[in-house]
Enzyme design. Structure first.
Site, PDB file in Angstrom:
ATOM      1  N   ASP A  51       1.344  -1.076   0.134  1.00 22.09           N
ATOM      2  CA  ASP A  51      -0.227   0.206  -0.101  1.00 22.09           C
ATOM      3  C   ASP A  51       1.030   0.922  -0.108  1.00 22.09           C
ATOM      4  O   ASP A  51       1.856   0.911  -0.202  1.00 22.09           O
ATOM      5  CB  ASP A  51      -0.972   0.149   1.594  1.00 22.09           C
ATOM      6  CG  ASP A  51      -2.038   0.993   1.264  1.00 22.09           C
ATOM      7  OD1 ASP A  51      -3.033   0.654   2.024  1.00 22.09           O
ATOM      8  OD2 ASP A  51      -1.959   1.462   0.101  1.00 22.09           O
ATOM      9  N   GLU A  75     -10.796   6.738   4.308  1.00 19.45           N
ATOM     10  CA  GLU A  75      -9.981   5.907   4.946  1.00 19.45           C
ATOM     11  C   GLU A  75      -9.924   6.789   6.488  1.00 19.45           C
ATOM     12  O   GLU A  75     -10.792   6.939   7.006  1.00 19.45           O
ATOM     13  CB  GLU A  75      -7.925   6.118   4.543  1.00 19.45           C
ATOM     14  CG  GLU A  75      -8.246   5.246   2.875  1.00 19.45           C
ATOM     15  CD  GLU A  75      -6.915   5.591   2.857  1.00 19.45           C
ATOM     16  OE1 GLU A  75      -6.975   6.094   1.508  1.00 19.45           O
ATOM     17  OE2 GLU A  75      -6.192   5.131   3.688  1.00 19.45           O
TER      18      GLU A  75
HETATM   19  C1  GLC Z   1      -4.042   4.274   0.165  1.00 15.77           C
HETATM   20  C2  GLC Z   1      -5.024   3.191   0.289  1.00 15.77           C
HETATM   21  C3  GLC Z   1      -4.824   1.776  -0.634  1.00 15.77           C
HETATM   22  C4  GLC Z   1      -5.131   2.867  -2.255  1.00 15.77           C
HETATM   23  C5  GLC Z   1      -3.654   3.294  -2.916  1.00 15.77           C
HETATM   24  C6  GLC Z   1      -2.919   4.328  -3.247  1.00 15.77           C
HETATM   25  O1  GLC Z   1      -4.037   4.696   1.130  1.00 15.77           O
HETATM   26  O2  GLC Z   1      -4.847   2.093   1.616  1.00 15.77           O
HETATM   27  O3  GLC Z   1      -6.496   1.920  -0.828  1.00 15.77           O
HETATM   28  O4  GLC Z   1      -5.416   1.973  -3.719  1.00 15.77           O
HETATM   29  O5  GLC Z   1      -3.404   4.185  -1.162  1.00 15.77           O
HETATM   30  O6  GLC Z   1      -4.360   5.328  -3.304  1.00 15.77           O
END
Ligand code: GLC
Length: 624
Positions: free
Chosen positions: A311, A516
């Protein structure tokens, strides 16, 4: 040495040079030859790569730090748009295509010409792109119980993502959200893993149907109208304690495997190209450093053959504060089985850390080989070497009417009717289309950004006409009889409501957008002024309340005053779908994908729990 010997040596040297050239040219032909089997192309290309080129393939950077020079100097294998990261505000499809094209040409100009893969969070349509169709978020799709619909949405999303020149989507999120206090619960189809498993058909929509004789657990992407998908976040992201984002999922092995793992098994069986690791921990161990679950279970036990991606700064968050002892984080994550790292900014630090750890044999070369071969495998399978550049002919797919009609259908099917009629009175729904005068009230009735929710145009979402679409109020106005007077007042006072002779009122309230951790919420009350609007309007006239939210909220105190209550979740750009059902052009069919609690003191509370005492149970939904 005599003349004869010298001549023989010369001939030998010439011969060996010719063989080397022939071999090299045949190798070049081999990996660039689409008629060759993928495993041969991978093997032959890998043989030619330097350590730097291998590390580059494992490196994903954000578009704002990507330049042609950086792509060439570091052999960068992937670029992403973080939430809301676009080439310009309200960028056109062509602007996106131009950006991706420029990056790709730089990658193709490197020694081996390995194309980079551009990724984006197309999680409910290509939601970063202005004018894209914005589909209901996953919680609403879970309420439809319609995997074929979700597959069609995946296919439409793939086309709208390709419309911007992008071949890789960080979707679907297959979290099994077990506590609605989690800020990402709306990204989860359901609390019930079997519903989430059914919705992994999204992978088939995004990537295409797997051919009958295709090898099990291998990544599959049909072609240039499809995108590589990404099942996320591995594993147990939706089970964190109290729904605290990126926190600790405390559950035994059997519970992890029976609740949170099944959707990954299904996604892999459906050929998902990549899996993204969760920020969260399992019983105190960071998933980004969990070798047993990544190499041991995902790759060896389940036989996943695509690539595993971190991530965003996921490896940095192995330590606290994030980024502390970065070299350890690189070592722990790569040795745990991470193949591609979403760095996304500190690519020089990542690159040098990996290189020094490999040279010190702290990261074994076989781990690098596994990572790079998985990445190359996906790039070869999806045809990225043959079609590395965007296809401008797809630009008109962005926000197409066909896709908007599909989204409108999804909105209709996502609505859950929780109440219809007070005791001893007639049901209010479906509403009368030719009532003389009606009131539409509420903060969410005429706000496209609110009805789309987070991950829309920007990471957190926002208020107002943030993209193209139809608000719920606009949908109502175009549905009622021309003779009906529609009065809109966001937050009317009681005297006004009493004095106007309204036949009934539609009250649309709910949560403002979030994403988030910003969505973590321990009290789950309807944000002000929602409750007072409900009480004011419903205390004066017949009312249906339409709740716009990413999850169940505290509604019990207000239900008695309501004549009807509809959970609309986060419907997206096609608000017309709400009016379609409120006025009876289509019936209510949605079923709760989550338990609707009475009070937050009951949480977590999921179907199957003992002491299960919900306001509305999982699977509940009235019909009309
Ligand atoms: C974010 C998320 C993830 C996403 C990534 C790229 O923090 O946790 O779901 O795909 O970063 O944006």
């Amino acid at each position: 040495m005599g003349t004869c010997e010298t001549q023989s040596l010369g001939v030998l040297l010439l011969l060996s040079w010719a063989i080397t050239i022939q071999a090299r040219s045949s190798l070049y032909i081999t990996y660039k030859d689409p008629s060759q089997p993928v495993n041969i192309r991978v093997k032959e290309l890998y043989k030619l790569m330097t350590l730097e080129e291998k590390i580059g393939q494992m490196t994903q950077i954000e578009r704002t730090v990507a330049t042609p020079q950086v792509l060439q100097d570091y052999f960068i294998g992937s670029i992403l748009s973080g939430g809301g990261s676009a080439p310009a505000p309200n960028a056109t499809a062509q602007a996106w295509i131009d950006m991706v094209t420029n990056f790709q040409k730089a990658s193709l100009s490197t020694r081996l010409g390995i194309p980079m893969i551009y990724g984006i969070d197309a999680v409910h349509g290509n939601n970063n792109a202005y004018g894209a169709t914005v589909f209901p978020h996953n919680i609403g799709l879970g309420a439809t119980r319609d995997p074929y619909l979700v597959k069609r949405i995946g296919a439409a999303t793939a086309l709208e993502t390709r419309a911007t020149g992008i071949p890789y989507a960080f979707a679907p999120c297959i979290a099994v959200c077990r506590d609605p206090r989690w800020g990402r619960c709306y990204e989860s189809y359901s609390e019930d893993h079997s519903v989430v498993q059914a919705m992994t058909d999204s992978v088939l929509g995004l990537q295409g149907d797997i051919p009958g004789d295709y090898p099990r657990n291998f990544p599959y992407v049909a072609g240039k109208n499809n995108v590589a998908a990404c099942a996320k976040h591995y594993v147990g992201d939706g089970g964190t304690q109290k729904g605290i984002n990126e926190n600790n999922t405390i559950i035994d092995y059997e519970g992890l495997l029976s609740i949170h793992m099944p959707p990954f098994v299904d996604s892999i069986a459906k050929g998902v190209a990549s899996v993204m690791v969760s920020y969260s921990s399992w019983n105190g161990k960071k998933m980004h450093a969990n070798r047993h679950l990544i190499i041991g279970y995902l790759k060896e036990k389940l036989g996943f053959k695509g690539f595993v991606i971190s991530d965003w700064q996921g490896i940095d968050r192995i330590t606290y504060p994030p980024g502390e002892n970065y070299t350890y984080s690189v070592q722990a994550s790569i040795n745990a089985g991470l193949d591609m790292v979403m760095v996304p900014y500190n690519y020089t630090g990542f690159f040098s850390a990996v290189k020094s750890l490999v040279n010190a044999n702290v990261i074994p070369m076989k781990r690098i080989r596994d990572a790079v071969k998985r990445i190359l495998r996906v790039k070869f399978i999806m045809g990225l070497f043959e079609n590395p550049l965007p296809d401008p002919s797809l630009a008109n797919q962005l926000g197409s009417q066909e896709h908007r009609d599909l989204a409108r259908e999804a909105v209709r099917k996502s609505l859950v009717l929780l109440k219809n009629g007070k005791p001893g009175s007639q049901p209010l729904l479906p509403l009368q289309k030719n009532a003389p005068k009606i009131l539409v009230a509420g903060t969410h009735a005429d706000n496209l950004g609110f009805q789309c929710g987070g991950w829309t145009i920007n990471w957190q979402g926002s208020s107002g006409q943030t993209t193209a679409g139809t608000t719920i109020l606009q949908g109502i106005k175009s549905t009622v009889d021309p003779s009906t007077q529609v009065v809109f007042s966001e937050n009317p006072d009681a005297n006004f409501v009493r004095s106007q002779g309204f036949s009934y009122a539609i009250v649309v309230v709910g949560e403002a957008p979030y994403a988030e951790t910003f969505g973590d919420n321990l009290n789950l009350t309807i944000p002000a002024p929602g409750p007072s609007i409900i009480q004011t309007v419903c205390g004066a006239v017949k009312c249906v309340v339409v709740l716009i939210s990413g999850r169940p909220l505290v509604v019990e105190p207000y239900v008695p005053a309501m004549d009807a209550l509809v959970a609309a979740w986060l419907p997206g750009s096609e608000g017309q779908g709400v009016a379609d059902v409120l006025f009876g052009d289509f019936g209510f069919t949605g079923k709760l994908p989550r338990t609707w609690f009475k009070t937050v003191a009951q949480l977590p509370m999921n179907i199957g729990d003992t002491n299960y005492d919900p306001l509305f149970p999982f699977g509940f939904g009235l019909t009309t």
